[in-house]
Structures are given as structure tokens and as C-alpha cells.
Design a protein around this motif. Structure first.
Motif, PDB file in Angstrom:
ATOM      1  N   TYR A 296       0.821  -1.364  -0.083  1.00 28.43           N
ATOM      2  CA  TYR A 296      -0.061   0.009   0.146  1.00 28.43           C
ATOM      3  C   TYR A 296       0.790   1.266  -0.194  1.00 28.43           C
ATOM      4  O   TYR A 296       0.133   2.447  -0.207  1.00 28.43           O
ATOM      5  N   PHE A 297       2.043   0.977   0.193  1.00 22.86           N
ATOM      6  CA  PHE A 297       2.952   2.343   0.308  1.00 22.86           C
ATOM      7  C   PHE A 297       4.117   2.493  -0.584  1.00 22.86           C
ATOM      8  O   PHE A 297       4.582   1.239  -0.743  1.00 22.86           O
ATOM      9  N   ASP A 298       4.680   3.444  -0.936  1.00 26.87           N
ATOM     10  CA  ASP A 298       5.714   3.446  -2.064  1.00 26.87           C
ATOM     11  C   ASP A 298       7.023   3.344  -1.055  1.00 26.87           C
ATOM     12  O   ASP A 298       7.289   3.915  -0.080  1.00 26.87           O
ATOM     13  N   SER A 299       7.834   2.432  -1.629  1.00 27.29           N
ATOM     14  CA  SER A 299       9.045   1.998  -0.919  1.00 27.29           C
ATOM     15  C   SER A 299      10.324   3.252  -0.700  1.00 27.29           C
ATOM     16  O   SER A 299      10.836   3.304  -0.004  1.00 27.29           O
ATOM     17  N   LEU A 300      10.325   4.196  -1.884  1.00 25.35           N
ATOM     18  CA  LEU A 300      11.017   5.145  -1.782  1.00 25.35           C
ATOM     19  C   LEU A 300      10.547   6.489  -0.593  1.00 25.35           C
ATOM     20  O   LEU A 300      11.585   6.772   0.114  1.00 25.35           O
ATOM     21  N   THR A 301       9.423   6.827  -0.889  1.00 26.11           N
ATOM     22  CA  THR A 301       8.986   7.928  -0.216  1.00 26.11           C
ATOM     23  C   THR A 301       8.097   7.765   1.097  1.00 26.11           C
ATOM     24  O   THR A 301       7.879   8.614   1.872  1.00 26.11           O
ATOM     25  N   SER A 302       7.501   6.571   1.279  1.00 19.34           N
ATOM     26  CA  SER A 302       6.675   5.850   2.105  1.00 19.34           C
ATOM     27  C   SER A 302       5.151   6.586   2.110  1.00 19.34           C
ATOM     28  O   SER A 302       4.642   6.499   2.762  1.00 19.34           O
ATOM     29  N   LEU A 303       5.253   7.134   0.842  1.00 22.00           N
ATOM     30  CA  LEU A 303       3.687   7.855   0.603  1.00 22.00           C
ATOM     31  C   LEU A 303       2.948   6.639   0.332  1.00 22.00           C
ATOM     32  O   LEU A 303       3.296   5.735  -0.397  1.00 22.00           O
ATOM     33  N   PRO A 304       1.528   6.827   0.264  1.00 27.51           N
ATOM     34  CA  PRO A 304       0.557   6.130  -0.222  1.00 27.51           C
ATOM     35  C   PRO A 304       0.958   5.893  -1.805  1.00 27.51           C
ATOM     36  O   PRO A 304       1.217   6.744  -2.398  1.00 27.51           O
ATOM     37  N   ASN A 305       0.797   4.587  -2.236  1.00 27.46           N
ATOM     38  CA  ASN A 305       1.014   4.054  -3.613  1.00 27.46           C
ATOM     39  C   ASN A 305      -0.104   4.530  -4.356  1.00 27.46           C
ATOM     40  O   ASN A 305      -1.204   4.913  -3.785  1.00 27.46           O
TER      41      ASN A 305
ATOM     42  N   LYS B  50      15.844  14.440 -16.865  1.00 28.02           N
ATOM     43  CA  LYS B  50      17.304  15.086 -17.105  1.00 28.02           C
ATOM     44  C   LYS B  50      18.200  15.053 -15.973  1.00 28.02           C
ATOM     45  O   LYS B  50      19.325  14.666 -16.161  1.00 28.02           O
ATOM     46  N   ILE B  51      17.503  15.154 -14.763  1.00 30.97           N
ATOM     47  CA  ILE B  51      18.365  14.939 -13.560  1.00 30.97           C
ATOM     48  C   ILE B  51      18.841  13.402 -13.387  1.00 30.97           C
ATOM     49  O   ILE B  51      19.750  13.238 -13.156  1.00 30.97           O
ATOM     50  N   ASN B  52      17.953  12.596 -13.653  1.00 33.42           N
ATOM     51  CA  ASN B  52      18.391  11.271 -13.598  1.00 33.42           C
ATOM     52  C   ASN B  52      19.419  10.747 -14.727  1.00 33.42           C
ATOM     53  O   ASN B  52      20.334  10.050 -14.491  1.00 33.42           O
ATOM     54  N   ASP B  53      19.180  11.372 -15.750  1.00 29.75           N
ATOM     55  CA  ASP B  53      19.999  11.016 -17.056  1.00 29.75           C
ATOM     56  C   ASP B  53      21.435  11.812 -16.584  1.00 29.75           C
ATOM     57  O   ASP B  53      22.629  11.279 -17.104  1.00 29.75           O
ATOM     58  N   SER B  54      21.413  12.916 -16.181  1.00 26.85           N
ATOM     59  CA  SER B  54      22.737  13.825 -16.017  1.00 26.85           C
ATOM     60  C   SER B  54      23.575  13.228 -14.583  1.00 26.85           C
ATOM     61  O   SER B  54      24.917  13.346 -14.455  1.00 26.85           O
ATOM     62  N   LEU B  55      22.757  13.290 -13.681  1.00 23.90           N
ATOM     63  CA  LEU B  55      23.351  13.199 -12.193  1.00 23.90           C
ATOM     64  C   LEU B  55      23.173  12.060 -11.559  1.00 23.90           C
ATOM     65  O   LEU B  55      23.741  11.766 -10.596  1.00 23.90           O
ATOM     66  N   GLY B  56      22.375  11.081 -12.368  1.00 23.87           N
ATOM     67  CA  GLY B  56      22.276   9.586 -11.552  1.00 23.87           C
ATOM     68  C   GLY B  56      20.924   9.548 -10.859  1.00 23.87           C
ATOM     69  O   GLY B  56      20.356  10.479 -10.381  1.00 23.87           O
ATOM     70  N   HIS B  57      20.687   8.121 -11.010  1.00 25.94           N
ATOM     71  CA  HIS B  57      19.373   8.039 -10.172  1.00 25.94           C
ATOM     72  C   HIS B  57      19.312   7.982  -8.590  1.00 25.94           C
ATOM     73  O   HIS B  57      18.496   8.301  -8.000  1.00 25.94           O
ATOM     74  N   GLU B  58      20.577   8.203  -8.137  1.00 26.90           N
ATOM     75  CA  GLU B  58      20.787   8.294  -6.587  1.00 26.90           C
ATOM     76  C   GLU B  58      20.517   9.701  -6.060  1.00 26.90           C
ATOM     77  O   GLU B  58      19.638   9.947  -5.390  1.00 26.90           O
TER      78      GLU B  58
ATOM     79  N   ILE C   1      12.283  12.248  -2.455  1.00 33.22           N
ATOM     80  CA  ILE C   1      12.263  12.229  -1.123  1.00 33.22           C
ATOM     81  C   ILE C   1      11.985  13.693  -0.612  1.00 33.22           C
ATOM     82  O   ILE C   1      11.024  13.723   0.201  1.00 33.22           O
ATOM     83  N   ASP C   2      12.727  14.655  -0.976  1.00 28.20           N
ATOM     84  CA  ASP C   2      12.581  15.897  -0.684  1.00 28.20           C
ATOM     85  C   ASP C   2      11.386  16.497  -1.215  1.00 28.20           C
ATOM     86  O   ASP C   2      10.829  17.267  -0.500  1.00 28.20           O
TER      87      ASP C   2
ATOM     88  N   ILE D 141      21.013  18.998  -2.679  1.00 32.22           N
ATOM     89  CA  ILE D 141      21.302  17.648  -2.725  1.00 32.22           C
ATOM     90  C   ILE D 141      22.811  17.184  -2.833  1.00 32.22           C
ATOM     91  O   ILE D 141      23.276  17.757  -3.990  1.00 32.22           O
ATOM     92  N   ASP D 142      23.267  16.479  -1.831  1.00 36.17           N
ATOM     93  CA  ASP D 142      24.797  16.481  -2.065  1.00 36.17           C
ATOM     94  C   ASP D 142      25.661  17.796  -2.430  1.00 36.17           C
ATOM     95  O   ASP D 142      26.591  17.377  -3.369  1.00 36.17           O
ATOM     96  N   GLY D 143      25.637  18.696  -1.965  1.00 33.27           N
ATOM     97  CA  GLY D 143      26.242  20.018  -2.301  1.00 33.27           C
ATOM     98  C   GLY D 143      25.879  20.589  -3.524  1.00 33.27           C
ATOM     99  O   GLY D 143      26.363  21.540  -3.864  1.00 33.27           O
ATOM    100  N   ARG D 144      24.852  20.090  -4.176  1.00 40.88           N
ATOM    101  CA  ARG D 144      24.248  20.882  -5.385  1.00 40.88           C
ATOM    102  C   ARG D 144      23.091  21.551  -5.090  1.00 40.88           C
ATOM    103  O   ARG D 144      22.377  21.031  -4.205  1.00 40.88           O
ATOM    104  N   GLU D 145      22.923  22.421  -5.903  1.00 45.42           N
ATOM    105  CA  GLU D 145      21.551  23.312  -5.873  1.00 45.42           C
ATOM    106  C   GLU D 145      20.880  23.131  -7.100  1.00 45.42           C
ATOM    107  O   GLU D 145      21.372  23.496  -8.115  1.00 45.42           O
TER     108      GLU D 145
END
Length: 694
Positions: free
Chosen positions: A267-276, A310-318, A325-326, A379-383
Motif C-alpha cells: 500500500y505504500f511507496d518504498s522510496l517516499t513511504s507515501l501511499p502508492n 534530465k536529473i536522472n540522466d545527467s546526475l544519476g538515479h541516486e 524524497i525531498d 542535494i549532495d552539495g548541489r543546488e
């Protein structure tokens, strides 16, 4: 014969009225054997028969080492037994391999206990657990502890032999953690004396049931112990022969935790813990029932983070995961406790507003949601500065069921994207018509290639100085029996989104080069052919090999092919784009920047990549004869391009005045309706034949 009778009588004396034997007679999942001081069998339960193959009659009076001990182990077993008898050296519990009656190996976990009976002689009992069955139970129970602990947790933890009134006759447990007192203190006491009233009454009720119906009854209960709340399962069996009850108690706390985890994952999203999606839509359905009963409104927001890919492609999925989450935390802060924020998947979220008084409340929440993204994400020193697009549907105006409201909110979100992003849009019926058209186009596009519904038209390109046709641009047209003529502005973005642009793009390249070869041979002229490439095509690893092979098959020189790309291809900054453009240049194929002037960073791209041609967008050509600003801009673009060694093509030339002015400004080539509209292949051949009669 006489000796055998005596032996049997002695064995009988060991067994009679022994409550421990009664306990293990009722359990066939565990092998229990009893041996005298000479290691002769005095007890052999059904579990031993099943495990080792010897019946009780076959085993009685036989020596341990002659029955189930492999030859290499016999001396050690005999020695260990003697040391225990004489010196009190206990045989430790261990995993060993014993022998079946048929000679097969039997892998067991064997533990031992020594008793001194009423005749002052010692008896050793071996309790053997078939490790095969235990390992199966271990896998099902999902326990991750040490093998020994897992074995004992996978079988019943505690054994109780009781009178039918609940008085405990015998007690054995493998788990001392769940006991406040020692097992010895249980003996002789009633369940009412050692358990809370509620639990004791459960035992009393189920014992009465099992006596009445026989068989086995199981029930669950919980106890508050020093380590916290512990859940148990009790299985009760009635031994009618002895008028006693055997109860097997198992600690099932871990199963409860696992079940709770499974429920949470369902019932909940594993990454954010929000309702799925499942839980969010279920809550929406409940809200709609309440809204109908109370004559209230309910608002559904469909949110999508702009350019998240673009964030995922350029900076990675992490980085992307941390950003999601933020984002979830920020969005949650805007909402009331009675509202719901859920994650539908990827970068898509849903917001459900309960009991909305009027549209102004919904509007205020939409504004607040947009504001949550005004400040940069750190995120990790980036704005990172991001925006969201929001689509809103309201019950009951925009739908009366959860699926309709979600679909319409999604439609409204796409409208927000089309309006420039970083905004919200409320659902309208007109918007639904647009989305329905999109769905129909996507549906019909599948199979359109196989049905030969696509056709290429070619727009001639004119050399301004000598007013000769030097080539053309291949433009795709689609006629569908169900939809009629579908414009490229409609179907190209959908093809790009679905990935169908890859096979369609290959069709365009192959058809265009095949026609170019035919056109050159007929007119005996070295024409060029311009073909557009989309961003999605560049992610096709086989693109360059396909182009190279198609050039060879069509017998066309690379320098006669011109590939047009827009700034959108370059914006992601991926290394494979850069490498592909360098390789295209290396093959001798011309590279053209299309729609120049409509983006933000075109000049920097001209410095970074090996372009040969620059195409000025038609939006600038329209006004060059009407206002000085457009004329000056085109003049500067032509001069800059020539200084970089680029050939300039002006698109959308529709009047003689525009053509004359472009000639004065030094433009190299033009294309547009003044020269010719895009033509099918046969008409282009006729058109060029008028210019170059054979």
C-alpha cells in the motif's frame, strides 16, 4: 526366548506411566529414541520409525551403533556415551549424518539428554530433527538467524502436556526468552495460574472444543513480556487414550512483522513511504462516497516534476531518488492532515483534497504547491532548481468516479506542460477532446508502417545566387483511414514519446536516400537530401551503422546527405550525443542546425559541435521585409555563420521580396512556398525536369 521376554519386560518398565513418552508419542515430526546404559533401545517413537525406517519392534533392544550409526563413527559414539555415563561428560548437540535402514544417509540435528530412572540406572534420550524438513520450514518462515536458531523457531517452540482441566503435567521449550519463570515452575500449575485471565480463558475454551470434536484446533494470543508484545500460535490436540491434552506453542511475532511489512509494501511507496497508486485511488474512492453523502466537493491534483528525467540522466538515479524524497516532504507540508499525498510512480504524485468548500480553496492549494518548489533543492552539495506542472480535476464536475477524475487530472497536467510548465491547469471538456485525439493517434500509429500509411514529401531547396535547385528536405506525411491526414506537429511528438520514432525514422532515411539516388540519376545532378533526426533516435545504438549501410545500399555519397537536428537534441548534454555527432562528421555527412534562433544556447552549440549548415527559422524570415529588427537579426546571423564557415539556409520563404532581400544579405540557400510546397516524389521529379530538361 526367555531372555527376549525379560528384555521386553525391562523395556516396559522404562516406558510405563512416563509422561515424557506420552508427550513424544503424540509428536511424529521429531525422532525421539531412548537408550539404556548399554546403548540398547528402550524407547522408539513414530518419528524415529519415519526417519530411520526401523519399526518399534525392530528397534527394541538393539544397540545404537548397530542401528543408525555409520561404521566410521561407531567407536566415537560408544566412547562418548561411556564418558557421559561414567564421567558426566555431556554429548553436545550437533548436526550429524546417521544411517537409514536402507543404508541411505540421514542428515539430522541431534541433541541428547541423560536421565536417572527409579531403578538408579541411566537412560539417554536422543532428539533428532530431520534437517530437510526444517530447512523447508526455515525458507517459508523467512528467518535470517543462525541455522540452529532457525531450526528451533521453524518447529514448535514449546510442548505442554496437560490434564483436561488445564493443569500442566510436563513442559518443554526451546526458547527461554518468552518465559518469566523456569519450565520446572510450570509443572503442576494450572494455565489460570500462570497466564492472564483473557489468555487462560482462550486455552480453556479451545481445550473444551478439542475434547468435544477431537482432531487439532489452533488459535492465537499475545502476551506482554519484558522484550515487548509477543504473539503466539497454540495448537491443541486431545489424547483420548490418556485423557490428556498436548499443546504446541509457537512464537509467531516475526510472522506478524513480516505480514505488516508486506501490507506496507502493498500500500505504500518504498522510496517516499507515501501511499502508492493502489492506496491513493482506494482513498479517493472513499472520499467520493463521503463527498456524495455530505454534498461536498473533492479535488484531485496530478503533479509531475518538470524535466526530472534530465536529473536522472545527467546526475544519476541516486540524486534523483533523494530529490523525490525531498519533493515529497515539501509537498506534504502544504497539505492538511485529512488530505492525501501519494506517489503514482516515477516523478508523478497525486494530491487528494477532502471536503473542498469551493474552487478558491483548490486554487490556493495549487498556488502553495507551486511555491514549495521556489527554493532550490540542496542535494549532495548541489543546488537544483526545479518546477512542477499540476493538473486539477474536481468532483463532481469533472468526473464521478476515481478513474475518471485521475484521467482528467492527468489530461489537465499535460495542458499545464503545454502552457509552459511551472503552472497548474484545471480540466475542461475541450482539453479532454485534445487528449482523446492524442490517444487515437497513438493507437493508430502502431502498425502504420506495416500498413504503408506513411509517405515522404520533398521540399526543394534553392541556391539563391544561380536560382537552381540543389536538393530537398524530406518531410514525413501520414494518412490514416480512420483519422485522415495527421499533421507532423501532432504525430511526431507522440512517436518520440512512445519510441516509435526509431523505426519510423529508419523508414524516412531509407526512403529518402533511395529517392535521392533515383533523382540524381534521372537529372544527372548531385542533389543533397536533408533528413531530420529527433532526440530519441540518437539513443538508438544502431543509428550510425544503419545510416552507413543505407548510404551504401542506395549508392549515395555521404556528402549528399544532410542530417538536421534541433537544439532539443543537444540540451541533455549526454556524451553519446557528442560522440555520435563527431562520428557523423567523420563519415562526411553534413550536419545542420535546424530552427536556429528559437532556443537559448544556440551560439554555444555552434562552437561545440561540427555543424556545416545553419537553418534560420521561418519565424524570423516572415518579418524581414516588414521590420528592421528582424532584418538586422537575419543579417547578423548570416554574417556570423559565414565567419564560422557555415552555409546558411532560410526557411519559410514565401514572397519574391523576401527572396530578393535574402539574396542581398548573402543567404546561400532558401526553401519555402515561394519556390514550392513539399511534393511527393513523382511530382518533385516533374518539377525538377522543368528546370533541367534532358
Amino acid at each position: 526366548m526367555k531372555s527376549s521376554k525379560i528384555d521386553n519386560m525391562l523395556i516396559h518398565e522404562y516406558v510405563i506411566n512416563d509422561p515424557l513418552h506420552q508427550l513424544f508419542d503424540a509428536v511424529n515430526a521429531i525422532s525421539v529414541q531412548g537408550y539404556d546404559e548399554e546403548r540398547r533401545v528402550i524407547y522408539w517413537n513414530e518419528g524415529s520409525e519415519l526417519l530411520y525406517g526401523y519399526s518399534q519392534d525392530e528397534a527394541a533392544g538393539q544397540k545404537l551403533e548397530d542401528l543408525i550409526i555409520p561404521k566410521p563413527m561407531r567407536d566415537r559414539v560408544i566412547s562418548a556415551h561411556r564418558d557421559w555415563i561414567k564421567n558426566g561428560t555431556e554429548i553436545p548437540a550437533t548436526e550429524i549424518t546417521l544411517r537409514h535402514k536402507n543404508g541411505d544417509d540421514v542428515s539430522v540435528f541431534s541433541s541428547h539428554v541423560m536421565f536417572t530412572n527409579q531403578y538408579n540406572t541411566k537412560q539417554m534420550y536422543c532428539i533428532d530433527v530431520d534437517l530437510t524438513a526444517v530447512r523447508q520450514a526455515q525458507a517459508q518462515a523467512i528467518f535470517k538467524e543462525h541455522m540452529l536458531e532457525t531450526i528451533f523457531e521453524a518447529i514448535p517452540d514449546s510442548f505442554l502436556l496437560m490434564e483436561i482441566d488445564g493443569t500442566i503435567i510436563d513442559y518443554h521449550t526451546n526458547n527461554k526468552n518468552n518465559l518469566d519463570v523456569t519450565p520446572e515452575q510450570f509443572i503442576g500449575k494450572n494455565m489460570q495460574d500462570i497466564l492472564p485471565d483473557e489468555v487462560a480463558n482462550k486455552f480453556k475454551t479451545h481445550i473444551a472444543k478439542v475434547i468435544k470434536q477431537e482432531g487439532m484446533i489452533s488459535f492465537e494470543y499475545d502476551l506482554t513480556l519484558p522484550q515487548g508484545l509477543v504473539y503466539f500460535e497454540a495448537r491443541v490436540s486431545y489424547l483420548s487414550k490418556y485423557n490428556q491434552v498436548v499443546t504446541i506453542i509457537r512464537d509467531i511475532t516475526e510472522q506478524y512483522k513480516s505480514a505488516e511489512l508486506i501490507r506496507h509494501q502493498a500500500y505504500f511507496d518504498s522510496l517516499t513511504s507515501l501511499p502508492n497508486r493502489f492506496l491513493a485511488l482506494d482513498r479517493l474512492s472513499q472520499m467520493l462516497i463521503e463527498a456524495e453523502r455530505n454534498n461536498e466537493k473533492t479535488s484531485v491534483f496530478f503533479l509531475d516534476i518538470d524535466d526530472f528525467k534530465k536529473i536522472n540522466d545527467s546526475l544519476g538515479h541516486e540524486i534523483g531518488d533523494k530529490l523525490l524524497i525531498d519533493a515529497a516532504n515539501r509537498l506534504q507540508q502544504v497539505l492538511r492532515k485529512e488530505d492525501t499525498l501519494g506517489r503514482l510512480g516515477g516523478d508523478e504524485f497525486i494530491v487528494l483534497l477532502r471536503g473542498v468548500a469551493d474552487h478558491n480553496n483548490t486554487l490556493a492549494i495549487a498556488e502553495d504547491l507551486l511555491k514549495t518548489f521556489r527554493n532550490p533543492f540542496k542535494i549532495d552539495g548541489r543546488e537544483l532548481i526545479l518546477t512542477i506542472s499540476i493538473g486539477v480535476a474536481i468532483y463532481p464536475e469533472n468526473g464521478r468516479c476515481a478513474s475518471d477524475l485521475l484521467r482528467n487530472a492527468d489530461t489537465a497536467m499535460y495542458q499545464a506542460k503545454a502552457s509552459g510548465r511551472n503552472t497548474y491547469s484545471f480540466f475542461t471538456k475541450e482539453m479532454n477532446v485534445i487528449m482523446q485525439r492524442r490517444f487515437e493517434i497513438e493507437e493508430q500509429m502502431h502498425g502504420a508502417l506495416e500498413r504503408n500509411e506513411f509517405e515522404l514529401h520533398y521540399q526543394p531547396k534553392l541556391d539563391v545566387k544561380n536560382e537552381k535547385v540543389i536538393g530537398s528536405e524530406a518531410l514525413l506525411r501520414w494518412h490514416n483511414p480512420a483519422l485522415g491526414n495527421v499533421t507532423p506537429n501532432e504525430f511526431i511528438p507522440i512517436a518520440e514519446h512512445t519510441g516509435l520514432i526509431v523505426p519510423i525514422g529508419k523508414f524516412v532515411i531509407k526512403q529518402a536516400l533511395r529517392f535521392l539516388n533515383e533523382w540524381q540519376n534521372i537529372d544527372q545532378q548531385k542533389y543533397t537530401m536533408a533528413v531530420n533526426l529527433s532526440p530519441r533516435q540518437f539513443r538508438d545504438a544502431g543509428l550510425l551503422i544503419f545510416i552507413k549501410n543505407t548510404l551504401s545500399e542506395a549508392n549515395v555519397s555521404p556528402e549528399n546527405l544532410e542530417l538536421e537536428i534541433t537544439e532539443g537534441v543537444l540540451m541533455c548534454g549526454q556524451s553519446f550525443i557528442h560522440d555520435a555527432l563527431i562520428e557523423i562528421n567523420g563519415l562526411g555527412i553534413k550536419l545542420a542546425m535546424d530552427d536556429f534562433g528559437t532556443g537559448y544556447s544556440s551560439l554555444s552549440y555552434l562552437r561545440q559541435y561540427p555543424f556545416d549548415v545553419l537553418k534560420i527559422d521561418r519565424s524570423f524570415i516572415n518579418g524581414i521585409t516588414l521590420n528592421k529588427a528582424d532584418c538586422d537579426l537575419v543579417k547578423a546571423t548570416i554574417a556570423m555563420s559565414h565567419s564560422l564557415g557555415l552555409t546558411v539556409v532560410a526557411e519559410g520563404v514565401e514572397t519574391k521580396e523576401q527572396l530578393s532581400l535574402l539574396a542581398d544579405l548573402g543567404c546561400d540557400f532558401v526553401q519555402g512556398y515561394f519556390l514550392s510546397k513539399p511534393l511527393p516524389a513523382k511530382q518533385l521529379l516533374d518539377f525538377s525536369a522543368q528546370l533541367y530538361p534532358i
